[in-house]
Design an enzyme around this catalytic site. Structure first.
Site, short mmCIF file in Angstrom:
data_model
loop_
_atom_site.label_atom_id
_atom_site.label_comp_id
_atom_site.label_asym_id
_atom_site.label_seq_id
_atom_site.Cartn_x
_atom_site.Cartn_y
_atom_site.Cartn_z
N PHE A 296 2.98 6.68 2.08
CA PHE A 296 4.10 7.40 1.48
C PHE A 296 3.67 8.49 0.50
CE2 PHE A 296 5.51 2.85 1.89
CZ PHE A 296 6.22 3.03 3.06
N PRO B 178 0.81 -1.22 0.00
CA PRO B 178 0.00 0.00 0.00
C PRO B 178 0.85 1.28 0.00
CG PRO B 178 -0.93 -1.57 1.53
CD PRO B 178 0.39 -2.14 1.07
N CYS B 179 0.42 2.23 -0.81
CA CYS B 179 1.19 3.47 -0.99
C CYS B 179 0.69 4.63 -0.14
CB CYS B 179 1.17 3.88 -2.45
SG CYS B 179 -0.48 4.36 -3.04
N GLN B 180 -0.47 4.50 0.48
CA GLN B 180 -1.08 5.62 1.18
C GLN B 180 -0.16 6.24 2.23
OE1 GLN B 180 -2.47 2.63 0.69
NE2 GLN B 180 -4.67 2.77 0.34
#
Length: 167
Positions: A75, A71-73
């Site tokens: 960063f 998951p990128c949220q």
């Protein structure tokens, strides 16, 4: 080539790698809709669910490639950027543990460019975990991470490149 995917989503890598004759060994996805898409398109490939519960040692020697887009949220510049303090961001380090347990020939990790610029050096922590550096996070030369580079560690080498998704 035999590969496995964690944080699989609807499995873009399989769409890309199918024409090459690559075969998925397992997926790991927890969200309901993507899991249904996977079951529909790949009924013979097991979805192991939560990547934190995978026994990587059981898959040692059975994969050539492990791919994951954690998951990128945590960063993303569009979010709060809580980085490794966010459980979703910490999954990048769990991914490294899974890499070591499985020991595939090649690893592909996908994320947002914001991982290069969070205040806690999450990318340095990730690289350190991935290459097996035990002395702590790798620190970038010059204080900020370049859009491309390479590090060599005791367990493996890693290279990265920021690509613009529109291309």
């Amino acid at each position: 080539m035999r590969y496995a995917s964690v944080c699989s989503g609807i499995e873009a890598p399989s769409a890309a790698w199918h024409p090459l004759g690559w075969k998925p060994v397992f997926f790991s996805e927890i969200e309901k809709f993507p899991s249904r898409v996977l079951a529909h398109h790949y009924p013979d490939v097991p979805n192991l669910g939560d990547m934190t519960r995978i026994d990587g040692a059981a898959w040692r020697g059975k994969l050539d490639v492990l791919i994951g887009g954690t998951p990128c949220q945590a960063f993303s510049v569009a979010g709060k950027r809580e980085s490794l303090a966010d459980d979703r961001g910490n999954l990048s380090l769990i991914f490294c543990e899974l890499v070591h347990a499985i020991n595939p020939l090649c690893v592909v990790w996908e994320n947002v460019p914001g991982v290069l610029s969070v205040k806690d050096n999450a990318f340095g922590c990730f690289l350190s975990g991935l290459v097996g550096e035990s002395s702590g996070p790798i620190v970038s030369r010059g204080g900020s991470w370049a859009n491309a580079g390479m590090v060599i560690g005791p367990r493996r080498s890693a290279c990265w490149r920021v690509l613009d998704a529109q291309y």
